[in-house]
Design a protein around this motif. Structure first.
Motif, PDB file in Angstrom:
ATOM      1  N   VAL A   1       0.920   2.864  -7.435  1.00  0.00           N
ATOM      2  CA  VAL A   1       2.080   2.436  -6.642  1.00  0.00           C
ATOM      3  C   VAL A   1       1.630   1.973  -5.251  1.00  0.00           C
ATOM      4  CG1 VAL A   1       4.229   3.205  -5.562  1.00  0.00           C
ATOM      5  CG2 VAL A   1       3.730   3.851  -7.923  1.00  0.00           C
ATOM      6  N   ALA A   2       0.678   2.683  -4.644  1.00  0.00           N
ATOM      7  CA  ALA A   2       0.187   2.278  -3.324  1.00  0.00           C
ATOM      8  C   ALA A   2      -0.449   0.895  -3.380  1.00  0.00           C
ATOM      9  CB  ALA A   2      -0.817   3.302  -2.799  1.00  0.00           C
ATOM     10  N   VAL A   3      -1.226   0.644  -4.418  1.00  0.00           N
ATOM     11  CA  VAL A   3      -1.857  -0.678  -4.572  1.00  0.00           C
ATOM     12  C   VAL A   3      -0.788  -1.755  -4.740  1.00  0.00           C
ATOM     13  CG1 VAL A   3      -3.243  -2.097  -6.133  1.00  0.00           C
ATOM     14  CG2 VAL A   3      -4.061   0.169  -5.441  1.00  0.00           C
TER      15      VAL A   3
ATOM     16  N   GLY B   1       2.274 -11.209 -10.329  1.00  0.00           N
ATOM     17  CA  GLY B   1       2.731  -9.893 -10.750  1.00  0.00           C
ATOM     18  C   GLY B   1       2.691  -8.831  -9.678  1.00  0.00           C
ATOM     19  N   LEU B   2       3.007  -7.606 -10.087  1.00  0.00           N
ATOM     20  CA  LEU B   2       3.079  -6.483  -9.160  1.00  0.00           C
ATOM     21  C   LEU B   2       1.743  -6.184  -8.509  1.00  0.00           C
ATOM     22  CD1 LEU B   2       5.293  -3.942 -11.180  1.00  0.00           C
ATOM     23  CD2 LEU B   2       5.971  -5.291  -9.181  1.00  0.00           C
ATOM     24  N   PHE B   3       0.646  -6.389  -9.250  1.00  0.00           N
ATOM     25  CA  PHE B   3      -0.680  -6.060  -8.731  1.00  0.00           C
ATOM     26  C   PHE B   3      -1.458  -7.302  -8.312  1.00  0.00           C
ATOM     27  CE2 PHE B   3       0.626  -2.587 -11.480  1.00  0.00           C
ATOM     28  CZ  PHE B   3       0.302  -1.471 -10.730  1.00  0.00           C
ATOM     29  N   GLN B   4      -0.810  -8.453  -8.393  1.00  0.00           N
ATOM     30  CA  GLN B   4      -1.463  -9.717  -8.043  1.00  0.00           C
ATOM     31  C   GLN B   4      -2.789  -9.884  -8.784  1.00  0.00           C
ATOM     32  OE1 GLN B   4      -0.089 -12.375  -5.498  1.00  0.00           O
ATOM     33  NE2 GLN B   4       1.305 -11.355  -6.924  1.00  0.00           N
ATOM     34  N   GLN B   5      -2.732  -9.595 -10.075  1.00  0.00           N
ATOM     35  CA  GLN B   5      -3.909  -9.772 -10.914  1.00  0.00           C
ATOM     36  C   GLN B   5      -4.053 -11.252 -11.269  1.00  0.00           C
ATOM     37  OE1 GLN B   5      -2.033  -7.108 -13.508  1.00  0.00           O
ATOM     38  NE2 GLN B   5      -3.312  -5.328 -13.036  1.00  0.00           N
ATOM     39  N   ARG B   6      -5.287 -11.674 -11.559  1.00  0.00           N
ATOM     40  CA  ARG B   6      -5.572 -13.101 -11.752  1.00  0.00           C
ATOM     41  C   ARG B   6      -5.968 -13.392 -13.197  1.00  0.00           C
ATOM     42  NH1 ARG B   6      -9.692 -15.161  -7.316  1.00  0.00           N
ATOM     43  NH2 ARG B   6      -9.074 -17.121  -8.318  1.00  0.00           N
TER      44      ARG B   6
ATOM     45  N   PRO C   1     -11.057   8.988  -2.230  1.00  0.00           N
ATOM     46  CA  PRO C   1      -9.916   8.622  -1.381  1.00  0.00           C
ATOM     47  C   PRO C   1      -9.135   7.500  -2.046  1.00  0.00           C
ATOM     48  CG  PRO C   1     -11.915   8.815  -0.074  1.00  0.00           C
ATOM     49  CD  PRO C   1     -12.342   8.885  -1.519  1.00  0.00           C
ATOM     50  N   LEU C   2      -7.845   7.465  -1.828  1.00  0.00           N
ATOM     51  CA  LEU C   2      -7.001   6.484  -2.499  1.00  0.00           C
ATOM     52  C   LEU C   2      -7.507   5.062  -2.302  1.00  0.00           C
ATOM     53  CD1 LEU C   2      -3.180   6.376  -2.779  1.00  0.00           C
ATOM     54  CD2 LEU C   2      -4.385   4.363  -1.943  1.00  0.00           C
ATOM     55  N   THR C   3      -7.879   4.729  -1.088  1.00  0.00           N
ATOM     56  CA  THR C   3      -8.274   3.346  -0.808  1.00  0.00           C
ATOM     57  C   THR C   3      -9.531   2.955  -1.568  1.00  0.00           C
ATOM     58  OG1 THR C   3      -8.496   1.733   0.972  1.00  0.00           O
ATOM     59  CG2 THR C   3      -9.692   3.812   1.234  1.00  0.00           C
ATOM     60  N   ASP C   4     -10.465   3.912  -1.787  1.00  0.00           N
ATOM     61  CA  ASP C   4     -11.689   3.615  -2.527  1.00  0.00           C
ATOM     62  C   ASP C   4     -11.390   3.423  -4.008  1.00  0.00           C
ATOM     63  OD1 ASP C   4     -13.015   3.854  -0.155  1.00  0.00           O
ATOM     64  OD2 ASP C   4     -13.864   5.834  -0.568  1.00  0.00           O
TER      65      ASP C   4
END
Length: 365
Positions: free
Chosen positions: A81-83, A102-107, A142-145
């Motif tokens: 969800v954070a991503v 899309g929601l995750f801006q996948q390519r 960590p979430l960001t990693d």
């Protein structure tokens, strides 16, 4: 976009049934039947929450539901969800940079799937989780990693800023009073750990079953005790340390009222949104809850700001936060205290192991 997302939420509201019967003696001599009935039959009409629109909350619900279906722990749902907040503001965008959608801006050009597939929020969520689960050690990151290991973003540090929002959204849409889940066994964590920790339960907060009235208390986490109450080596240790992994959901031990939600660390400038150390005084992110008979429980060293607020009524088994290592801590664990007579000072502290022994024993994996 509204109708598409809501229709997917409605379609997703189909679930399995888990039934387990607790043996006599596990709940102070009472038998209890704990039932997971799957998502609620009535579809949820999502409303705005926490500064997010109804559409955005609906998108978060899809992501959480996909994680539950895939057996992804709550920590993974928070990461997802954070991503999505960072990448698309929880909007199913069709006009991202390059060919991102899309929601995750996948390519599509990077092998995530076709454009049409990636514009399906359920498919996009599943693809994110597949990639996340392939990252070695992601629950401890960590979430960001963890998010960056999946997304490989040009702004890898941006995900961390949304951890609190994502935690709140996962808590909101995972509640049994909302639409994604209707878990009826949160009050039976001790006798039914396998059901609660299954992919269907997903660690989401929930109310106890009407049939499990004997489940007045639950273990906040299931983990071994690594430091006891007022031992010879730590005579001022007013609780017990339970060695649960980073990101493990923490469940409130009994129904009650939240008294305190606070970051307790010295110096205050260190903050609680990062790990502490043995030389960092304080409880980190912590919560105090007042229960019946003037019993108070305390939960320390949480990973992020707790997902409850002062004055909030909480139900036995409800998730109030996640295991971390903030404050005076050498590694992820839950410091759990029990106080009597409404006295939150050391004078009121009692041994949690002894107190919980006849209610919901702690210290078991």
């Amino acid at each position: 976009m509204t109708s598409k997302i809501l229709s997917i939420v409605i379609a997703a509201c189909v679930g399995a049934v888990i039934i387990c019967t607790a043996g006599l003696g596990l709940l102070g001599g009472h038998a209890a039947t704990c039932t997971y009935a799957g998502p609620s039959a009535a579809p949820q009409a999502w409303t705005a929450a926490g500064g997010y629109t109804a559409d955005q909350v609906s998108a978060a619900a899809i992501i959480v539901r996909a994680g539950i279906d895939a057996g992804v722990p709550v920590r993974g749902q928070v990461i997802a969800v954070a991503v999505a907040i960072q990448e698309s503001s929880l909007q199913n965008r069709s006009d991202g940079p390059d060919d991102s959608v899309g929601l995750f801006q996948q390519r599509p050009s990077q092998g995530w799937g076709t454009r049409d597939q990636l514009l399906d929020p359920v498919y996009a969520s599943r693809r994110f989780y597949t990639a996340l689960l392939a990252v070695a050690g992601w629950p401890q990151m960590p979430l960001t990693d963890a998010g960056q290991a999946v997304q490989r973003s040009a702004y890898p540090d941006a995900y961390a800023r949304w951890e609190h929002d994502a935690t709140k959204l996962v808590t909101t849409v995972g509640s049994s009073t909302n639409g994604v889940m209707s878990v009826n066994i949160a009050g039976c964590l001790t006798p039914c750990p396998d059901a609660l920790n299954s992919s269907n339960a997903g660690g989401t907060p929930a109310a106890p079953s009407e049939a499990s009235g004997a489940c007045d208390w639950v273990a906040p986490v299931r983990a071994p005790i690594v430091s006891g109450f007022r031992t010879a080596g730590r005579p001022s240790h007013d609780g017990v340390d339970l060695a649960a992994a980073r990101g493990t959901p923490i469940r409130v031990a009994s129904t009650g009222t939240v008294l305190v939600v606070r970051c307790n660390v010295t110096p205050a400038s260190h903050g609680c949104d990062q790990d502490g150390s043995p030389s960092t005084p304080g409880c980190g992110w912590y919560v105090d809850v007042l229960h019946a008979d003037q019993i108070v429980t305390r939960y320390c060293h949480m990973l992020t700001r707790p997902s409850v607020v002062e004055g909030q009524q909480v139900l036995v088994g409800q998730v109030i936060g996640f295991v971390g290592s903030s404050g005076h801590s050498s590694g992820p664990h839950l410091h759990f205290e029990v106080h009597v007579n409404g006295d939150r000072s050391p004078v009121g502290a009692v041994d949690p192991v002894m107190f919980m022994a006849g209610r919901a024993p702690i210290g078991h994996q």
